[in-house]
Design a protein around this motif. Structure first.
Motif, PDB file in Angstrom:
ATOM      1  N   GLY A   1      35.997  70.678  90.548  1.00  0.00           N
ATOM      2  CA  GLY A   1      35.310  69.415  90.313  1.00  0.00           C
ATOM      3  C   GLY A   1      33.974  69.358  91.012  1.00  0.00           C
ATOM      4  O   GLY A   1      33.427  70.382  91.438  1.00  0.00           O
ATOM      5  N   PHE A   2      33.460  68.138  91.137  1.00  0.00           N
ATOM      6  CA  PHE A   2      32.140  67.963  91.717  1.00  0.00           C
ATOM      7  C   PHE A   2      32.043  66.611  92.402  1.00  0.00           C
ATOM      8  O   PHE A   2      32.405  65.585  91.840  1.00  0.00           O
ATOM      9  CB  PHE A   2      31.075  68.040  90.616  1.00  0.00           C
ATOM     10  CG  PHE A   2      29.693  67.728  91.101  1.00  0.00           C
ATOM     11  CD1 PHE A   2      28.951  68.694  91.750  1.00  0.00           C
ATOM     12  CD2 PHE A   2      29.157  66.464  90.924  1.00  0.00           C
ATOM     13  CE1 PHE A   2      27.672  68.407  92.199  1.00  0.00           C
ATOM     14  CE2 PHE A   2      27.876  66.173  91.373  1.00  0.00           C
ATOM     15  CZ  PHE A   2      27.141  67.149  92.003  1.00  0.00           C
ATOM     16  N   GLY A   3      31.557  66.639  93.630  1.00  0.00           N
ATOM     17  CA  GLY A   3      31.103  65.441  94.299  1.00  0.00           C
ATOM     18  C   GLY A   3      32.117  64.595  95.012  1.00  0.00           C
ATOM     19  O   GLY A   3      33.287  64.559  94.661  1.00  0.00           O
ATOM     20  N   GLY A   4      31.612  63.952  96.028  1.00  0.00           N
ATOM     21  CA  GLY A   4      32.369  62.954  96.753  1.00  0.00           C
ATOM     22  C   GLY A   4      33.535  63.470  97.552  1.00  0.00           C
ATOM     23  O   GLY A   4      33.817  64.663  97.623  1.00  0.00           O
ATOM     24  N   ARG A   5      34.206  62.533  98.125  1.00  0.00           N
ATOM     25  CA  ARG A   5      35.322  62.798  99.019  1.00  0.00           C
ATOM     26  C   ARG A   5      36.496  63.495  98.326  1.00  0.00           C
ATOM     27  O   ARG A   5      37.244  64.252  98.915  1.00  0.00           O
ATOM     28  CB  ARG A   5      35.708  61.452  99.590  1.00  0.00           C
ATOM     29  CG  ARG A   5      36.973  61.308 100.247  1.00  0.00           C
ATOM     30  CD  ARG A   5      37.112  59.883 100.747  1.00  0.00           C
ATOM     31  NE  ARG A   5      38.364  59.762 101.435  1.00  0.00           N
ATOM     32  CZ  ARG A   5      38.842  58.659 101.901  1.00  0.00           C
ATOM     33  NH1 ARG A   5      38.165  57.549 101.768  1.00  0.00           N
ATOM     34  NH2 ARG A   5      39.982  58.633 102.511  1.00  0.00           N
ATOM     35  N   TYR A   6      36.657  63.243  97.017  1.00  0.00           N
ATOM     36  CA  TYR A   6      37.791  63.805  96.279  1.00  0.00           C
ATOM     37  C   TYR A   6      37.400  64.984  95.387  1.00  0.00           C
ATOM     38  O   TYR A   6      38.215  65.490  94.646  1.00  0.00           O
ATOM     39  CB  TYR A   6      38.455  62.720  95.432  1.00  0.00           C
ATOM     40  CG  TYR A   6      38.928  61.550  96.261  1.00  0.00           C
ATOM     41  CD1 TYR A   6      39.959  61.706  97.179  1.00  0.00           C
ATOM     42  CD2 TYR A   6      38.335  60.302  96.141  1.00  0.00           C
ATOM     43  CE1 TYR A   6      40.390  60.645  97.957  1.00  0.00           C
ATOM     44  CE2 TYR A   6      38.763  59.226  96.907  1.00  0.00           C
ATOM     45  CZ  TYR A   6      39.780  59.414  97.808  1.00  0.00           C
ATOM     46  OH  TYR A   6      40.205  58.361  98.580  1.00  0.00           O
ATOM     47  N   ASN A   7      36.154  65.411  95.466  1.00  0.00           N
ATOM     48  CA  ASN A   7      35.647  66.488  94.611  1.00  0.00           C
ATOM     49  C   ASN A   7      35.880  66.149  93.140  1.00  0.00           C
ATOM     50  O   ASN A   7      36.289  66.978  92.338  1.00  0.00           O
ATOM     51  CB  ASN A   7      36.289  67.837  94.967  1.00  0.00           C
ATOM     52  CG  ASN A   7      35.500  69.003  94.419  1.00  0.00           C
ATOM     53  OD1 ASN A   7      34.286  68.952  94.330  1.00  0.00           O
ATOM     54  ND2 ASN A   7      36.194  70.056  94.046  1.00  0.00           N
ATOM     55  N   PHE A   8      35.611  64.900  92.783  1.00  0.00           N
ATOM     56  CA  PHE A   8      35.858  64.425  91.425  1.00  0.00           C
ATOM     57  C   PHE A   8      34.767  63.446  91.001  1.00  0.00           C
ATOM     58  O   PHE A   8      34.387  62.554  91.750  1.00  0.00           O
ATOM     59  CB  PHE A   8      37.214  63.718  91.352  1.00  0.00           C
ATOM     60  CG  PHE A   8      37.472  63.079  90.021  1.00  0.00           C
ATOM     61  CD1 PHE A   8      37.876  63.849  88.945  1.00  0.00           C
ATOM     62  CD2 PHE A   8      37.289  61.721  89.845  1.00  0.00           C
ATOM     63  CE1 PHE A   8      38.098  63.271  87.708  1.00  0.00           C
ATOM     64  CE2 PHE A   8      37.520  61.126  88.611  1.00  0.00           C
ATOM     65  CZ  PHE A   8      37.925  61.902  87.542  1.00  0.00           C
TER      66      PHE A   8
ATOM     67  N   TRP B   1      44.363  69.870  90.470  1.00  0.00           N
ATOM     68  CA  TRP B   1      43.467  70.846  89.867  1.00  0.00           C
ATOM     69  C   TRP B   1      42.095  70.227  89.591  1.00  0.00           C
ATOM     70  O   TRP B   1      41.085  70.711  90.049  1.00  0.00           O
ATOM     71  CB  TRP B   1      44.064  71.407  88.576  1.00  0.00           C
ATOM     72  CG  TRP B   1      43.099  72.270  87.831  1.00  0.00           C
ATOM     73  CD1 TRP B   1      42.525  72.012  86.630  1.00  0.00           C
ATOM     74  CD2 TRP B   1      42.557  73.531  88.263  1.00  0.00           C
ATOM     75  NE1 TRP B   1      41.656  73.022  86.283  1.00  0.00           N
ATOM     76  CE2 TRP B   1      41.667  73.969  87.264  1.00  0.00           C
ATOM     77  CE3 TRP B   1      42.735  74.318  89.398  1.00  0.00           C
ATOM     78  CZ2 TRP B   1      40.963  75.159  87.366  1.00  0.00           C
ATOM     79  CZ3 TRP B   1      42.037  75.503  89.491  1.00  0.00           C
ATOM     80  CH2 TRP B   1      41.165  75.914  88.480  1.00  0.00           C
ATOM     81  N   ASP B   2      42.063  69.147  88.802  1.00  0.00           N
ATOM     82  CA  ASP B   2      40.777  68.617  88.372  1.00  0.00           C
ATOM     83  C   ASP B   2      40.663  67.094  88.476  1.00  0.00           C
ATOM     84  O   ASP B   2      39.775  66.500  87.905  1.00  0.00           O
ATOM     85  CB  ASP B   2      40.502  69.041  86.930  1.00  0.00           C
ATOM     86  CG  ASP B   2      41.555  68.535  85.951  1.00  0.00           C
ATOM     87  OD1 ASP B   2      42.481  67.817  86.375  1.00  0.00           O
ATOM     88  OD2 ASP B   2      41.453  68.861  84.754  1.00  0.00           O
ATOM     89  N   GLY B   3      41.537  66.481  89.204  1.00  0.00           N
ATOM     90  CA  GLY B   3      41.511  65.024  89.314  1.00  0.00           C
ATOM     91  C   GLY B   3      42.458  64.347  88.348  1.00  0.00           C
ATOM     92  O   GLY B   3      42.796  63.182  88.512  1.00  0.00           O
ATOM     93  N   PHE B   4      42.893  65.069  87.320  1.00  0.00           N
ATOM     94  CA  PHE B   4      43.863  64.549  86.348  1.00  0.00           C
ATOM     95  C   PHE B   4      45.145  65.373  86.345  1.00  0.00           C
ATOM     96  O   PHE B   4      46.226  64.851  86.159  1.00  0.00           O
ATOM     97  CB  PHE B   4      43.280  64.553  84.927  1.00  0.00           C
ATOM     98  CG  PHE B   4      42.161  63.587  84.735  1.00  0.00           C
ATOM     99  CD1 PHE B   4      42.400  62.226  84.678  1.00  0.00           C
ATOM    100  CD2 PHE B   4      40.860  64.035  84.625  1.00  0.00           C
ATOM    101  CE1 PHE B   4      41.369  61.324  84.502  1.00  0.00           C
ATOM    102  CE2 PHE B   4      39.813  63.146  84.441  1.00  0.00           C
ATOM    103  CZ  PHE B   4      40.069  61.782  84.377  1.00  0.00           C
ATOM    104  N   HIS B   5      45.008  66.680  86.505  1.00  0.00           N
ATOM    105  CA  HIS B   5      46.148  67.597  86.402  1.00  0.00           C
ATOM    106  C   HIS B   5      46.488  68.202  87.762  1.00  0.00           C
ATOM    107  O   HIS B   5      45.626  68.360  88.612  1.00  0.00           O
ATOM    108  CB  HIS B   5      45.809  68.728  85.426  1.00  0.00           C
ATOM    109  CG  HIS B   5      45.410  68.238  84.082  1.00  0.00           C
ATOM    110  ND1 HIS B   5      44.093  68.079  83.724  1.00  0.00           N
ATOM    111  CD2 HIS B   5      46.152  67.844  83.026  1.00  0.00           C
ATOM    112  CE1 HIS B   5      44.038  67.616  82.487  1.00  0.00           C
ATOM    113  NE2 HIS B   5      45.277  67.459  82.034  1.00  0.00           N
TER     114      HIS B   5
END
Length: 100
Positions: free
Chosen positions: A23-30, A53-57
């Motif tokens: 992912g990209f950005g912020g505290r959660y890399n999302f 994995w990607d903020g959803f999965h």
């Protein structure tokens, strides 16, 4: 919830509990506009240390722990149950018990 509560015991790093591997950005890399698979989006070096994995999965490692808990019959279903031994053999094709 059991996965999150036992994250360190299961081999996940505490720092990556709520962070996406890809992912990209912020505290959660999302960021919803910068999804995994888009150009310039980086993937973590060791996905087995991440739950998300990607903020959803979930990652494959996280899913593996959920399936193992479900197949063992403890922690995810009520009433608890046990799959027949033959089901364990289908899940673990390389398990020696499956070939005896």
């Amino acid at each position: 919830m059991a996965l999150l509560r036992n994250r360190v015991l299961l081999g996940f790093r505490k720092e990556t509990q709520m962070k996406a591997c890809c992912g990209f950005g912020g505290r959660y890399n999302f960021h919803p506009a910068m999804m995994c698979g888009n150009q310039g989006i980086k993937v973590c070096l060791n996905p087995t240390e991440y739950i998300h994995w990607d903020g959803f999965h979930l990652t494959q490692e996280a899913l593996k722990h959920i399936v193992e808990a479900f197949m063992s019959g403890t922690g995810y279903v009520y009433p608890e149950f046990k799959f027949p031994e033959v089901m364990h053999c289908k899940m673990k094709k390389l398990d020696k018990r499956c070939f005896d």
